[in-house]
Motif scaffolding. Structure first.
Motif: not given
Length: 196
Positions: A59, A151-156, A159, A178, A194-196
């Motif tokens: 990723t 963003d590599k996982g921060t939004y996750d 949430c 966000y 972003i990746t999520s």
């Protein structure tokens, strides 16, 4: 000034969906991440291991490849939100990008990222930041904003942030803040990956 597509933000926030699908988790708590990065700092000092690469090397490689294929200017301002150990920016530094900033709300993550970058002689700026606080976003973005926000996982993790320390339900205010913070970090012509 950029604007947020509120319909998309509401969809991303889960409005209209079964909110019970996502409950709060330790992965959304700062104390959890501080503990994780305390361990990773010790591991790095003892073994030189940089720690976990969230979502895996593949990723991160895809994100780096996208930046290299689409951002021609090596001095473009690039922000990695929730940078953790700084792995993504280290990879971009190796590709010749020079204006790199990583932020995280965990002081321990910033300490680890700085130590790793120093050991590799990479010139990357790492800053502790509350990405959900508009003043902190403005402080880091400065007058110019960023060309790219990653963003590599921060939004996750956001949430999964609990409303309070005992809550089982997620903090909708954080989820709603966000996309506003992303827009506040970007130049008008900036790109968000972003990746999520």
């Amino acid at each position: 000034m950029s604007s947020v597509n509120h319909e998309s933000a509401e969809q991303a926030n889960g409005k209209g969906h079964d909110e019970a699908a996502f409950g709060a988790s330790k992965l959304g708590r700062k104390d959890h991440w501080n503990s994780v990065y305390d361990r990773e700092i010790n591991n790095f000092k003892e073994t030189g291991d940089i720690g976990e690469v969230w979502f895996g090397e593949d990723t991160a490689s895809k994100m780096v490849s996208w930046v290299c294929s689409n951002i021609d200017d090596p001095s473009a301002r690039i922000l990695d939100v929730g940078c953790g150990n700084g792995h993504l920016l280290l990879e971009l530094s190796e590709e010749g990008y020079t204006n790199l900033v990583g932020t995280d709300y965990s002081a321990q993550a910033i300490e680890l990222a700085q130590s790793i970058a120093q050991s590799r002689q990479a010139e990357i700026t790492y800053v502790e930041q509350d990405f959900l606080d508009a003043q902190d976003v403005a402080r880091v973005a400065g007058d110019d904003g960023f060309d790219v926000v990653l963003d590599k996982g921060t939004y996750d993790a956001i949430c999964l942030k609990p409303k309070d320390t005992q809550a089982e339900s997620v903090d909708q205010t954080a989820i709603e803040a966000y996309p506003v913070s992303v827009v506040g970090s970007l130049k008008d012509s900036g790109v968000f990956l972003i990746t999520s």
